[in-house]
Design an enzyme around this catalytic site. Structure first.
Site, PDB file in Angstrom:
ATOM      1  N   PHE A   1      -3.546 -37.560  16.895  1.00  3.49           N
ATOM      2  CA  PHE A   1      -2.703 -37.730  15.710  1.00  3.49           C
ATOM      3  C   PHE A   1      -3.260 -36.980  14.499  1.00  3.49           C
ATOM      4  O   PHE A   1      -2.567 -36.853  13.491  1.00  3.49           O
ATOM      5  CB  PHE A   1      -2.640 -39.217  15.308  1.00  3.49           C
TER       6      PHE A   1
ATOM      7  N   ASN B   1     -11.744 -38.524  10.404  1.00  4.68           N
ATOM      8  CA  ASN B   1     -12.648 -38.113   9.308  1.00  4.68           C
ATOM      9  C   ASN B   1     -12.454 -38.984   8.065  1.00  4.68           C
ATOM     10  O   ASN B   1     -13.120 -38.782   7.049  1.00  4.68           O
ATOM     11  CB  ASN B   1     -12.486 -36.625   8.975  1.00  4.68           C
TER      12      ASN B   1
ATOM     13  N   TYR C   1       3.832 -26.572   7.808  1.00  7.21           N
ATOM     14  CA  TYR C   1       3.443 -27.741   8.609  1.00  7.21           C
ATOM     15  C   TYR C   1       4.073 -27.664   9.994  1.00  7.21           C
ATOM     16  O   TYR C   1       3.387 -27.762  11.016  1.00  7.21           O
ATOM     17  CB  TYR C   1       3.868 -29.024   7.879  1.00  7.21           C
TER      18      TYR C   1
ATOM     19  N   ILE D   1       0.419 -43.698  12.000  1.00  2.85           N
ATOM     20  CA  ILE D   1       0.966 -43.869  13.359  1.00  2.85           C
ATOM     21  C   ILE D   1      -0.176 -44.120  14.346  1.00  2.85           C
ATOM     22  O   ILE D   1      -0.061 -44.930  15.267  1.00  2.85           O
ATOM     23  CB  ILE D   1       1.824 -42.641  13.761  1.00  2.85           C
TER      24      ILE D   1
ATOM     25  N   SER E   1      -0.132 -33.435   7.012  1.00  2.00           N
ATOM     26  CA  SER E   1       1.303 -33.528   7.339  1.00  2.00           C
ATOM     27  C   SER E   1       2.230 -33.556   6.127  1.00  2.00           C
ATOM     28  O   SER E   1       3.347 -34.040   6.224  1.00  2.00           O
ATOM     29  CB  SER E   1       1.541 -34.767   8.204  1.00  2.00           C
TER      30      SER E   1
ATOM     31  N   ARG F   1      14.882 -31.279  -3.229  1.00  2.79           N
ATOM     32  CA  ARG F   1      13.493 -30.913  -2.921  1.00  2.79           C
ATOM     33  C   ARG F   1      13.556 -29.693  -2.003  1.00  2.79           C
ATOM     34  O   ARG F   1      14.304 -29.711  -1.016  1.00  2.79           O
ATOM     35  CB  ARG F   1      12.800 -32.092  -2.224  1.00  2.79           C
TER      36      ARG F   1
HETATM   37  N1  UFG Z   1      13.421 -38.358  -0.677  1.00  2.00           N
HETATM   38  C1  UFG Z   1      13.941 -38.661  -1.917  1.00  2.00           C
HETATM   39  N2  UFG Z   1      13.070 -39.101  -2.865  1.00  2.00           N
HETATM   40  C2  UFG Z   1      11.733 -39.250  -2.650  1.00  2.00           C
HETATM   41  C3  UFG Z   1      11.223 -38.935  -1.361  1.00  2.00           C
HETATM   42  C4  UFG Z   1      12.111 -38.489  -0.409  1.00  2.00           C
HETATM   43  O1  UFG Z   1      15.132 -38.530  -2.180  1.00  2.00           O
HETATM   44  O2  UFG Z   1      11.007 -39.639  -3.571  1.00  2.00           O
HETATM   45  C5  UFG Z   1      14.351 -37.895   0.352  1.00  2.00           C
HETATM   46  C6  UFG Z   1      13.993 -36.539   0.902  1.00  2.00           C
HETATM   47  O3  UFG Z   1      14.561 -35.530   0.111  1.00  2.00           O
HETATM   48  C7  UFG Z   1      14.567 -36.613   2.317  1.00  2.00           C
HETATM   49  C8  UFG Z   1      14.468 -38.105   2.667  1.00  2.00           C
HETATM   50  O4  UFG Z   1      14.290 -38.779   1.441  1.00  2.00           O
HETATM   51  O5  UFG Z   1      15.894 -36.247   2.291  1.00  2.00           O
HETATM   52  C9  UFG Z   1      13.288 -38.412   3.563  1.00  2.00           C
HETATM   53  O6  UFG Z   1      12.138 -37.824   2.988  1.00  2.00           O
HETATM   54  P1  UFG Z   1      10.674 -38.126   3.526  1.00  2.00           P
HETATM   55  O7  UFG Z   1       9.726 -37.382   2.630  1.00  2.00           O
HETATM   56  O8  UFG Z   1      10.475 -39.581   3.665  1.00  2.00           O
HETATM   57  O9  UFG Z   1      10.691 -37.516   4.984  1.00  2.00           O
HETATM   58  P2  UFG Z   1      11.041 -36.026   5.455  1.00  2.00           P
HETATM   59  O10 UFG Z   1      12.374 -36.135   6.151  1.00  2.00           O
HETATM   60  O11 UFG Z   1      10.913 -35.031   4.390  1.00  2.00           O
HETATM   61  O12 UFG Z   1       9.833 -35.746   6.425  1.00  2.00           O
HETATM   62  C10 UFG Z   1       9.837 -36.085   7.744  1.00  2.00           C
HETATM   63  C11 UFG Z   1       8.405 -36.269   8.217  1.00  2.00           C
HETATM   64  C12 UFG Z   1       7.667 -34.948   8.168  1.00  2.00           C
HETATM   65  C13 UFG Z   1       8.460 -33.909   8.926  1.00  2.00           C
HETATM   66  C14 UFG Z   1       9.854 -33.801   8.393  1.00  2.00           C
HETATM   67  C15 UFG Z   1      10.683 -32.837   9.188  1.00  2.00           C
HETATM   68  O13 UFG Z   1       7.742 -37.195   7.413  1.00  2.00           O
HETATM   69  O14 UFG Z   1       6.407 -35.098   8.777  1.00  2.00           O
HETATM   70  O15 UFG Z   1      10.482 -35.067   8.460  1.00  2.00           O
HETATM   71  O16 UFG Z   1      11.699 -32.328   8.389  1.00  2.00           O
HETATM   72  F1  UFG Z   1       7.872 -32.703   8.785  1.00  2.00           F
END
Ligand code: UFG
Length: 344
Positions: free
Chosen positions: A88, A48, A156, A28, A92, A297
């Site tokens: 930023f 870094n 986080y 970002i 994370s 997850r």
């Molecule tokens: N997912 C899958 N398969 C994968 C990866 C993700 O099914 O291989 C699902 C996750 O379970 C989730 C959705 O796709 O339901 C989105 O997952 P991401 O990992 O892309 O994003 P998150 O919603 O987990 O994370 C985001 C931000 C984080 C923040 C979080 C807050 O990236 O920084 O939202 O809940 F902390």
């Protein structure tokens, strides 16, 4: 916008403001650096380069500095005129934060404390901070507004909330003016396809789906199919990285005009399920994407959708990418052109 000074109606000198962007070589951060340059700001990047990529930023001074090294931050402020800071730089990855909380408290909280102390020493009082939807924890109501209870369910989110609290006290004590931006799910890549998402390891849904389409992974795992959502998979609010970058520039201009410290959500206000994301990505790439059903997850809430009415109303922010297809299209343009990311 930088200030234009008209001398004798003949010579117009533009005094450019210089923005220090911590973590400016990250996903970002790099898109925001590009946007700042387009808006005629000078930019100094501190990174870094642990997660960031040197080649994601052009036409800026880049300092390879860790926020845990206060002396090195100080040196940048001694040698460079800094008008405002965007921050930023952070770890994370939610899962990792649960296993190594000390790393997250150190890098995210102590690192930011160091930055704030140096800003205060040099009387730099304007800061835009990258926060997250993870500060809210499990949603009690959808869409989530800024007033929603803050009860993070992972370390986080807890570190980002701790920083928000720290900003508030620095604001009271020293007159720090900050805008904290709580991102929902950042996605997409620059329209030109020259920069985009490149994490190692990659954990986010859209880049993993597109890496599957490129044949770099055998399949995409769908984490959980028994959520109480229309198709059983998790629903998220995907917001384009360029729209996030726009929000940073607007927030900076708000502070430069004398705006007071505040907090804004950043999302599209519309949720898409994991299955909808994969199916939309299939249409974008024009071929089937292999998927398998997997266990939930840990820590994933069923639905996360933002209300961004506050920033729309107060700063006039309007996301340009409201269509998931168009968001994924920009991501595909980047991944397809750069299957190995920045290659560093
Ligand atoms: N997912 C899958 N398969 C994968 C990866 C993700 O099914 O291989 C699902 C996750 O379970 C989730 C959705 O796709 O339901 C989105 O997952 P991401 O990992 O892309 O994003 P998150 O919603 O987990 O994370 C985001 C931000 C984080 C923040 C979080 C807050 O990236 O920084 O939202 O809940 F902390």
């Amino acid at each position: 916008m930088p200030f234009a000074v008209d001398f004798n109606e003949k010579v117009v000198e533009v005094i450019k403001l210089n923005i220090l962007v911590c973590g400016g070589a990250g996903y970002i951060g790099s898109h925001t650096v590009k946007k700042l340059l387009e808006n005629n700001y000078d930019v100094t990047v501190l990174d870094n380069l642990e997660k960031g990529h040197e080649h994601s930023v052009k036409d800026v001074s880049l300092f390879n500095v860790n926020l845990l090294n206060k002396d090195n931050i100080d040196k940048i402020f001694i040698n460079t005129k800094i008008d405002a800071v965007m921050h930023f730089a952070a770890n994370s990855i939610v899962g990792e934060s649960m296993e190594r909380p000390e790393v997250y408290y150190n890098n995210n909280v102590v690192g930011t404390l160091n930055l704030l102390e140096i800003m205060q020493k040099h009387t730099v009082s304007k800061l835009i901070f990258s926060s997250t939807a993870a500060v809210y924890g499990a949603p009690k109501e959808i869409p989530i507004t800024e007033n929603h209870p803050k009860e993070p369910t992972n370390c986080y989110g807890a570190t980002k909330l701790a920083v928000e609290s720290m900003l508030n006290w620095f604001s009271h004590a020293y007159g720090l003016n900050y805008v904290s931006l709580r991102y929902f799910n950042a996605a997409g890549a620059s329209k030109q396809g020259d920069i985009g998402e490149d994490h190692e390891p990659e954990t986010h849904l859209i880049p993993l789906v597109l890496r599957t389409a490129l044949g770099l992974r055998p399949e995409i795992k769908i984490f959980g199919t028994d959520y109480s959502t229309p198709d059983g998979t998790c629903v998220r609010d995907y917001i384009h990285v360029d729209d996030l970058a726009d929000a940073h520039v607007l927030s900076l201009e708000y502070l430069l005009k004398g705006g007071h410290s505040t907090v804004f959500n950043l999302g599209n206000g519309k949720g898409f399920s994991v299955l909808e994301v994969i199916n939309t990505a299939q249409r974008v790439v024009g071929k089937p994407i292999q998927r398998v059903y997997a266990e939930r997850r840990s820590g994933d809430p069923a639905v996360l959708v933002a209300s961004s009415d506050k920033i729309k109303k107060e700063l006039g922010w309007t996301p340009k990418y409201t269509d998931l297809y168009k968001i994924i299209e920009t991501a595909w343009n980047w991944h397809n052109k750069h299957p190995n990311g920045f290659g560093d």
